[in-house]
Design an enzyme around this catalytic site. Sequence first.
Site, short mmCIF file in Angstrom:
data_model
loop_
_atom_site.label_atom_id
_atom_site.label_comp_id
_atom_site.label_asym_id
_atom_site.label_seq_id
_atom_site.Cartn_x
_atom_site.Cartn_y
_atom_site.Cartn_z
N HIS A 220 0.89 -1.18 0.00
CA HIS A 220 0.00 0.00 0.00
C HIS A 220 0.92 1.23 0.00
CE1 HIS A 220 -3.52 2.36 0.58
NE2 HIS A 220 -3.91 1.98 1.80
N HIS A 259 -1.96 -2.27 -9.99
CA HIS A 259 -3.00 -1.70 -9.13
C HIS A 259 -4.18 -2.65 -9.05
CE1 HIS A 259 -5.87 1.19 -7.47
NE2 HIS A 259 -4.77 1.76 -7.00
N ASP A 310 2.76 5.79 -6.74
CA ASP A 310 3.95 5.73 -5.89
C ASP A 310 5.26 5.75 -6.66
OD1 ASP A 310 2.66 5.69 -3.40
OD2 ASP A 310 2.07 3.61 -3.76
N1 COA Z 1 5.48 -6.45 -10.14
C1 COA Z 1 5.48 -7.62 -10.79
N2 COA Z 1 4.35 -8.31 -11.05
C2 COA Z 1 3.21 -7.78 -10.64
C3 COA Z 1 3.13 -6.56 -9.98
C4 COA Z 1 4.33 -5.87 -9.74
N3 COA Z 1 4.32 -4.70 -9.10
N4 COA Z 1 1.84 -6.26 -9.70
C5 COA Z 1 1.12 -7.28 -10.16
N5 COA Z 1 1.94 -8.20 -10.74
C6 COA Z 1 1.53 -9.45 -11.35
C7 COA Z 1 1.28 -10.47 -10.26
O1 COA Z 1 2.45 -11.19 -9.94
C8 COA Z 1 0.23 -11.33 -10.91
O2 COA Z 1 0.86 -12.18 -11.82
P1 COA Z 1 0.39 -13.72 -11.93
O3 COA Z 1 -1.05 -13.65 -12.36
O4 COA Z 1 1.33 -14.28 -12.93
O5 COA Z 1 0.55 -14.28 -10.55
C9 COA Z 1 -0.60 -10.34 -11.70
O6 COA Z 1 0.28 -9.26 -11.99
C10 COA Z 1 -1.82 -9.85 -10.93
O7 COA Z 1 -1.40 -9.25 -9.74
P2 COA Z 1 -2.09 -9.35 -8.32
O8 COA Z 1 -1.05 -9.48 -7.26
O9 COA Z 1 -3.19 -10.37 -8.38
O10 COA Z 1 -2.76 -7.98 -8.17
P3 COA Z 1 -3.50 -7.48 -6.87
O11 COA Z 1 -4.70 -6.77 -7.35
O12 COA Z 1 -3.70 -8.51 -5.84
O13 COA Z 1 -2.42 -6.49 -6.24
C11 COA Z 1 -1.04 -4.66 -5.98
C12 COA Z 1 -2.36 -5.17 -6.56
C13 COA Z 1 -1.02 -3.15 -6.09
C14 COA Z 1 -0.90 -5.05 -4.50
C15 COA Z 1 0.12 -5.29 -6.80
O14 COA Z 1 0.07 -4.81 -8.13
C16 COA Z 1 1.46 -4.98 -6.18
O15 COA Z 1 1.90 -5.70 -5.29
N6 COA Z 1 2.14 -3.90 -6.64
C17 COA Z 1 3.38 -3.48 -6.03
C18 COA Z 1 3.10 -2.70 -4.75
C19 COA Z 1 2.57 -1.32 -5.02
O16 COA Z 1 3.07 -0.62 -5.89
N7 COA Z 1 1.57 -0.93 -4.25
C20 COA Z 1 0.98 0.40 -4.34
C21 COA Z 1 -0.39 0.31 -4.93
S1 COA Z 1 -1.05 1.89 -5.31
#
Ligand code: COA
Length: 373
Positions: A220, A259, A310
């Site tokens: 987050h 996201h 971010d």
């Molecule tokens: N880096 C690499 N791969 C990513 C990624 C990232 N930042 N964000 C998503 N993915 C990939 C996941 O590994 C997943 O791949 P898979 O289907 O092969 O397993 C796919 O994209 C879907 O991601 P998922 O984790 O299901 O998305 P989510 O909706 O649960 O999570 C976040 C959303 C924001 C938590 C996630 O994108 C993330 O962890 N981002 C990095 C942290 C971040 O920047 N947070 C601030 C948000 S505003």
Amino acid sequence: MASNASSQGLAGVVAGETALSTVGKEGAGLTYRGYSIEDLAEHATFEEVAYLLIEGDLPDREQLDRMRVRLQGQRGLPDALRSSLELIPANAHPMDVLRTGCSLLGCLEPEDSFEQQTAITERLLAAFPSMLAYWYHYSRNGRRIETVTDEPGIAGHFLHLLHGRAPSEEHVRAMDVSLILYAEHEFNASTFVARITASTLSDIYSAITAAIGTLRGPLHGGANEAAMALIERFETPEQAEQGILDALSRKDKIMGFGHRVYRERDPRSDIVQGWAKRLGAQCGDDRLYAVSERIHAVMKREKNLFPNLDFYSASAYHFLGVPTELFTPLFVFSRTAGWAAHVMEQRAHNRLIRPSADYTGPQPRIFIPLDAR
Ligand code: COA
């Protein structure tokens, strides 16, 4: 999505109603109470946006001036809070400092009635930058700073306290835009936690303290700090390209990308990217912005993932001279407006938030007394 089916991480579940913002809604994008984020970031100040979120409409000149005066008048910290901040070690995470400061202020100036909710929100908006800067300077060099400045807005106030001098107009505007972008985002994790806390009829300090603890994590708000750590690892765009390819092959998550709600782009990212580029050029940066752009391009090409707010906020803050560990607290300064507005909205139409779970534990079994086990 069907509300009876359990969803991992509540993805796609509509968990309530809000009149505060739309996030990625078709035809609307990101709006705060109907105003587009692009218009707000271009034309408004953070104080106007905070007023909009809390009061429901934009202020006129007089309402805004009065709010600014109230906020300016509340930048001082009570003695008990200052001495408590002095006890927090220099290696504490600054988010823990704000979480503790918020909770302590709730003991010193408690919310005795919900009628105080707007006044307390303004108090927190005014006091958070002071708390952070007070602890930061005291823990690093033993200086007990004055937490009152004559800066008209929160953005300038914080930069002034941090650097000990009046910031340039452009730096104030860059910070102000960043605060606008971070102010509100529907049912994100920390806001939802604030609403859950409010739904038990608890006090607003508890709701905001819980939200700060939730925002702290790298999935987050903590992502801006993690993004900076990543960007700083690379000396050149070429190194960054290789480093990201290696990280992706290890299936590492790249912080600042992706996201839960947005699928194609985060509209806030384009705005802050423009600021990062401009601030970088001004301070003669020939590395961090170029490295950021390359990471962006590699993520797009390899994973079709886009930067969220971010990612470019990290380099923008860096160019404003903000130490990396203070990035997520800046998010708190701003999101306090959104959290508080959600607490107020929850209270106005309250029903306890208490979902159910699909049970995955053992079937009923016979209890065997301790001596017979
Ligand atoms: N880096 C690499 N791969 C990513 C990624 C990232 N930042 N964000 C998503 N993915 C990939 C996941 O590994 C997943 O791949 P898979 O289907 O092969 O397993 C796919 O994209 C879907 O991601 P998922 O984790 O299901 O998305 P989510 O909706 O649960 O999570 C976040 C959303 C924001 C938590 C996630 O994108 C993330 O962890 N981002 C990095 C942290 C971040 O920047 N947070 C601030 C948000 S505003």
